[in-house]
Design a protein around this motif. Sequence first.
Motif, PDB file in Angstrom:
ATOM      1  N   SER A 104       3.878   1.621  -1.330  1.00 56.10           N
ATOM      2  CA  SER A 104       4.426   1.797  -2.675  1.00 56.10           C
ATOM      3  C   SER A 104       3.369   2.337  -3.638  1.00 56.10           C
ATOM      4  O   SER A 104       3.631   3.264  -4.398  1.00 56.10           O
ATOM      5  CB  SER A 104       4.984   0.468  -3.209  1.00 56.10           C
ATOM      6  OG  SER A 104       6.090   0.060  -2.433  1.00 56.10           O
ATOM      7  N   ARG A 105       2.190   1.758  -3.611  1.00 58.34           N
ATOM      8  CA  ARG A 105       1.114   2.228  -4.497  1.00 58.34           C
ATOM      9  C   ARG A 105       0.751   3.676  -4.174  1.00 58.34           C
ATOM     10  O   ARG A 105       0.566   4.492  -5.072  1.00 58.34           O
ATOM     11  CB  ARG A 105      -0.106   1.328  -4.379  1.00 58.34           C
ATOM     12  CG  ARG A 105      -1.258   1.756  -5.300  1.00 58.34           C
ATOM     13  CD  ARG A 105      -2.335   0.703  -5.394  1.00 58.34           C
ATOM     14  NE  ARG A 105      -3.443   1.161  -6.217  1.00 58.34           N
ATOM     15  CZ  ARG A 105      -3.466   1.192  -7.536  1.00 58.34           C
ATOM     16  NH1 ARG A 105      -2.421   0.797  -8.224  1.00 58.34           N
ATOM     17  NH2 ARG A 105      -4.518   1.622  -8.202  1.00 58.34           N
TER      18      ARG A 105
ATOM     19  N   ARG B 142       0.832  -1.213   0.000  1.00 55.94           N
ATOM     20  CA  ARG B 142       0.000   0.000   0.000  1.00 55.94           C
ATOM     21  C   ARG B 142       0.859   1.252   0.000  1.00 55.94           C
ATOM     22  O   ARG B 142       0.531   2.240  -0.661  1.00 55.94           O
ATOM     23  CB  ARG B 142      -0.952  -0.003   1.189  1.00 55.94           C
ATOM     24  CG  ARG B 142      -2.104  -0.980   0.969  1.00 55.94           C
ATOM     25  CD  ARG B 142      -3.098  -1.111   2.105  1.00 55.94           C
ATOM     26  NE  ARG B 142      -3.172  -0.056   3.063  1.00 55.94           N
ATOM     27  CZ  ARG B 142      -3.288  -0.268   4.383  1.00 55.94           C
ATOM     28  NH1 ARG B 142      -3.308  -1.499   4.858  1.00 55.94           N
ATOM     29  NH2 ARG B 142      -3.398   0.746   5.215  1.00 55.94           N
TER      30      ARG B 142
ATOM     31  N   SER C 240      -4.149   2.051 -14.117  1.00 52.05           N
ATOM     32  CA  SER C 240      -4.591   1.054 -13.135  1.00 52.05           C
ATOM     33  C   SER C 240      -5.965   1.381 -12.565  1.00 52.05           C
ATOM     34  O   SER C 240      -6.706   0.482 -12.166  1.00 52.05           O
ATOM     35  CB  SER C 240      -3.562   0.916 -12.011  1.00 52.05           C
ATOM     36  OG  SER C 240      -3.439   2.120 -11.281  1.00 52.05           O
TER      37      SER C 240
ATOM     38  N   GLN D 112       8.494   4.383  -9.262  1.00 46.77           N
ATOM     39  CA  GLN D 112       8.103   2.993  -9.043  1.00 46.77           C
ATOM     40  C   GLN D 112       8.896   2.475  -7.846  1.00 46.77           C
ATOM     41  O   GLN D 112      10.108   2.300  -7.929  1.00 46.77           O
ATOM     42  CB  GLN D 112       8.374   2.132 -10.275  1.00 46.77           C
ATOM     43  CG  GLN D 112       7.816   0.739 -10.126  1.00 46.77           C
ATOM     44  CD  GLN D 112       8.116  -0.128 -11.317  1.00 46.77           C
ATOM     45  OE1 GLN D 112       9.204  -0.666 -11.406  1.00 46.77           O
ATOM     46  NE2 GLN D 112       7.153  -0.259 -12.208  1.00 46.77           N
TER      47      GLN D 112
ATOM     48  N   ASP E 279       3.533   6.012  -5.529  1.00 47.59           N
ATOM     49  CA  ASP E 279       3.616   6.033  -6.990  1.00 47.59           C
ATOM     50  C   ASP E 279       2.377   6.609  -7.659  1.00 47.59           C
ATOM     51  O   ASP E 279       2.465   7.202  -8.730  1.00 47.59           O
ATOM     52  CB  ASP E 279       3.901   4.630  -7.522  1.00 47.59           C
ATOM     53  CG  ASP E 279       5.270   4.129  -7.102  1.00 47.59           C
ATOM     54  OD1 ASP E 279       6.149   4.962  -6.806  1.00 47.59           O
ATOM     55  OD2 ASP E 279       5.465   2.900  -7.069  1.00 47.59           O
ATOM     56  N   ARG E 280       1.210   6.469  -7.032  1.00 45.98           N
ATOM     57  CA  ARG E 280      -0.024   7.024  -7.591  1.00 45.98           C
ATOM     58  C   ARG E 280      -0.330   8.391  -6.995  1.00 45.98           C
ATOM     59  O   ARG E 280      -1.360   8.980  -7.284  1.00 45.98           O
ATOM     60  CB  ARG E 280      -1.210   6.081  -7.346  1.00 45.98           C
ATOM     61  CG  ARG E 280      -1.068   4.680  -7.947  1.00 45.98           C
ATOM     62  CD  ARG E 280      -1.192   4.597  -9.458  1.00 45.98           C
ATOM     63  NE  ARG E 280      -0.108   5.153 -10.210  1.00 45.98           N
ATOM     64  CZ  ARG E 280       1.075   4.569 -10.482  1.00 45.98           C
ATOM     65  NH1 ARG E 280       1.330   3.386 -10.018  1.00 45.98           N
ATOM     66  NH2 ARG E 280       1.987   5.189 -11.211  1.00 45.98           N
TER      67      ARG E 280
END
Length: 176
Positions: A26-27, A24, A165, A75, A30-31
Amino acid sequence: MSEVRNADIDYLMARIALDDLAGRYSRAIDRRDMDLLRSVYHPGAHDEHGTAYAGEVDGFIEAMPGLMANFSVTQHQIHTRSFRIDGNRADGELYFTAYHKTIEPMTHLVVHGRYLDNYEKRGGEWRIARRKLVWDAIVSQPVQESEEELLASLGETGKAEDDYSYDALPLMQRGT
């Protein structure tokens, strides 16, 4: 069930929750999803990102748009994970590789390091209570125009806030 079996199940459930936090995080980074990022930390948690930021998580989240402003793509990958769990507390060392494509000048920037985390389980939920980032290595090289052309020719490319995504993964919308 036996006490040993219950302890084993508790350990596995904690380990799954801690692994989920890593993904979570990392996402969220990155988002550029600050609601999701907030869900990884307990209120009042402390984050030390080297000279970029050190303080309470609310300030980290507030600083994040500025810290990420010169990156068109990031990323974050979590590799080796080591956890020690003791009741409602846990420590973790997570090795990471973080790719960044800077906007100006266009550069591939790859950082290797470790997150040294102290976790707590509060109200039945594991989250980070304290994070210290340790930098181990960095690699930097200019982006070549031919690389950008090749990447564009391959199809959908990574983005931050409006990443594909969100269309492809309806159960993983912003903040979730």
